[in-house]
Design an enzyme around this catalytic site. Structure first.
Site, PDB file in Angstrom:
ATOM      1  N   GLU A 117       0.833  -1.209   0.000  1.00 52.58           N
ATOM      2  CA  GLU A 117       0.000   0.000   0.000  1.00 52.58           C
ATOM      3  C   GLU A 117       0.862   1.251   0.000  1.00 52.58           C
ATOM      4  O   GLU A 117       2.037   1.217   0.335  1.00 52.58           O
ATOM      5  CB  GLU A 117      -0.943   0.005   1.195  1.00 52.58           C
ATOM      6  CG  GLU A 117      -0.311  -0.346   2.538  1.00 52.58           C
ATOM      7  CD  GLU A 117       0.677   0.665   3.065  1.00 52.58           C
ATOM      8  OE1 GLU A 117       0.529   1.869   2.757  1.00 52.58           O
ATOM      9  OE2 GLU A 117       1.604   0.277   3.781  1.00 52.58           O
TER      10      GLU A 117
ATOM     11  N   GLU B 230       5.642  -2.379   1.214  1.00 53.79           N
ATOM     12  CA  GLU B 230       5.768  -2.464  -0.241  1.00 53.79           C
ATOM     13  C   GLU B 230       6.263  -3.842  -0.654  1.00 53.79           C
ATOM     14  O   GLU B 230       6.891  -4.004  -1.696  1.00 53.79           O
ATOM     15  CB  GLU B 230       6.685  -1.361  -0.769  1.00 53.79           C
ATOM     16  CG  GLU B 230       6.118   0.038  -0.612  1.00 53.79           C
ATOM     17  CD  GLU B 230       7.008   1.104  -1.238  1.00 53.79           C
ATOM     18  OE1 GLU B 230       7.578   0.865  -2.326  1.00 53.79           O
ATOM     19  OE2 GLU B 230       7.140   2.181  -0.636  1.00 53.79           O
TER      20      GLU B 230
END
Length: 587
Positions: A174, A318
């Site tokens: 995200e 990530e």
């Protein structure tokens, strides 16, 4: 029946009988206990229903959205960073997610769930915008109940796209400034914990801002009173569009028997939402790494019944940690295939090269020529890491490894495909066929050379051969097959003298290396300890197998160093608070 209801109805509990037989056979035949990595293998086999599933085709899916609570100044970065980073992923291609996708390798998908900007001109972006950011959750619900369902169903759709493509694994991530505030509130609401118990530093904020962030979480919970038993209500009141999307990805993946590897506190809080909606989705989940600073994650993982296999001090969702866990799972699949194969016949390992050291070189145990790491190069490497487009120090051990390698090799960025070798020191024991097969399969898959140092080698000969291997392989695993401590010490010193990073490959070797580093502290700069500092999977594996697995951490660090872009190159805003303020620059 809407999409969410259909998806919930499609989620079933996998039949674990096959997986149990497989992991029992692996342990019995190899005599190796793989801990949580064995559990990961079992979970993937149960999901697929296949005795020998192929390594999973994978997508990294990064969901992006802005948060109204950013107006409360709870982050070290300005709100426009969400847009900056989304552009970085798809245009500059210099985010951690890009490095991760290169490392796995995997397809990278970036979706706009609710960025507060016009994103129409960004190439390859999956435009799934629900609204231009959530409302400020300290003043009321972050979103309506209907929008919460829309966010979840968007994630279900993304998972369906991955399934149609043939993916068997999704690594969700995200990007959304201030979303660790939402994650903390979600965890506090569902687990009935206090803001102090769940609120962490996020993008490495200052003490003062952390105290303020705790109060913001407290205010949001008091204003909204989310229902702990209703995942959609919690999402609507204190969540984010990207977190709802990840929850939907988890639900959709579970319905399609796709594995999801969680990465960090934010993806774990999204898993809490998914679990509250459909508890059986947990069978599709793996936990990759434990966060040391985001306090919500350990509570959430315990609630989900998941145990992470790594501890890397990563504070970035990530897929950096989940990608390493996935690569280790791939090695487990190879280990199982090699163990179950018949007949078990493998090529013999290479004998070490025969070299004669110059007369000026050492042959005595205490007279090795071991240089201190190059501090100038290390400082330059650290400066680059500090200014890569991410929160400062957010990649934990991966950053430490990159700096350590810079000092050893004298290169700020060692190539991602740098050569690696496994050196097995034999004490005269025969390696059982199954273990030989496992080592051969794992090392062949990762292009690792394997050298067998027999017990008959004299000290000087071992020293010369190990020095030669180290000179050609900057990444070197030392494993023991019943070898004595002097042989390990000779190999360690020669490897360091040759300029290699040494990974003790098993618990027995690691114990000897630790003892000798106390006697010769200069060696500590050349050693990367894996157990229990980084790998927490409770592995009891001999003959360098832990080192083979741990080499994945090193390769991830190399990709981070080589593939990410700086704030200047990526045109991303730098930190305005915390440890990064003043140290991160955009020239």
């Amino acid at each position: 029946m809407n999409l969410l209801q259909k998806t919930i109805a499609a989620i079933t509990v996998p039949d674990a009988a096959l997986a149990s037989r497989v992991t029992a056979a692996l342990c019995t035949r190899s005599g190796i206990h793989f801990g949580q990595l064995g559990d990961a293998l079992a979970r993937y086999i149960a999901l697929t229903g296949e005795r020998h599933p192929a390594p999973p085709q994978t997508s990294v899916v990064i969901s992006c959205a802005d948060h109204g609570v950013a107006a409360e100044s709870v982050s070290a970065y300005p709100p426009e960073t969400t847009l900056n980073m989304m552009c970085n992923y798809l245009m500059a291609r210099g985010g951690a997610a890009n490095a991760v996708a290169n490392y796995v390798p995997a397809r990278l998908c970036v979706a706009d769930l609710g960025v507060n900007a016009d994103t129409a001109g960004i190439p390859d972006l999956l435009y799934r915008s629900i609204a231009r950011g959530t409302a400020n959750m300290t003043k009321g619900a972050a979103m309506t109940h209907a929008l919460a369902i829309q966010a979840i169903e968007t994630g279900i759709g993304l998972a369906a796209d991955c399934a149609a493509r043939g993916d068997r694994c999704i690594l969700p991530g995200e990007m959304g400034i201030s979303n660790t505030t939402s994650s903390a509130a979600i965890t506090a609401a569902i687990l009935r914990l206090t803001p102090e118990e769940v609120t962490g530093r996020g993008a490495n904020i200052s003490d003062e801002r952390l105290h303020h962030k705790v109060e913001i979480v407290r205010r949001a919970l008091a204003v909204n009173q989310p229902d702990p038993q209703d995942g959609i209500d919690v999402l609507a009141k204190v969540g984010g569009f990207e977190l709802g999307c990840i929850a939907g990805i988890i639900l959709g993946a579970a319905a399609h028997h796709i594995l999801v590897v969680l990465d960090g506190a934010n993806t774990t809080s999204a898993a809490l939402i998914a679990h509250a909606i459909a508890p059986n989705c947990v069978h599709a989940l793996l936990a990759s790494h434990a966060s040391l600073t985001e306090h919500s994650q350990p509570h959430a993982l315990r609630h989900l019944g998941l145990t992470p296999m790594l501890r890397l001090d990563i504070r970035l969702s990530e897929a950096a940690g989940s990608s390493i866990a996935l690569r280790m799972l791939e090695l487990m699949l190879m280990a199982w295939a090699a163990t179950d194969a018949s007949p078990r016949c493998c090529e013999p390992f290479l004998l070490p090269p025969h070299r004669t050291l110059p007369a000026s070189s050492a042959t005595g145990e205490n007279t090795y020529d071991i240089h201190a790491p190059n501090r100038t190069v290390m400082d330059a490497a650290q400066y680059r890491l500090d200014n890569l487009a991410k929160p400062i120090h957010s990649l934990g051990f991966l950053e430490h490894i990159a700096v350590q390698l810079a000092g050893i090799t004298g290169k700020i960025r060692l190539p991602s495909n740098s050569r690696a070798a496994l050196c097995l020191l034999s004490g005269g024991e025969e390696l059982p066929a199954e273990r030989h097969a496992i080592i051969s399969a794992m090392t062949a898959a990762r292009d690792i050379d394997v050298y067998l140092f027999p017990t008959a080698m004299e000290n000087a000969e071992c020293h010369a051969a190990m020095h030669a291997v180290a000179a050609d392989h900057p990444l070197l695993i030392i494993g023991s097959m019943g070898s004595d401590a002097p042989a390990v010490r000779t190999a360690l010193c020669a490897a360091a003298e040759g300029g290699a990073l040494v990974l003790p490959g098993d618990a027995a070797t690691d114990h000897i290396v630790r003892e000798y580093c106390v006697i010769s502290p200069a060696l500590t700069h050349y050693v990367l300890h894996l157990l229990p500092e980084m790998i927490t999977a409770e592995i009891d594996a001999p003959a360098g197998i832990v080192g083979i697995l741990g080499l994945e951490i090193v390769h991830a660090a190399l990709h981070i160093m080589n593939d990410m872009k700086t704030f200047t190159e990526a045109k991303v805003a730098v930190a305005i608070d915390g440890a990064g303020a003043g140290r991160q620059v955009r020239e």
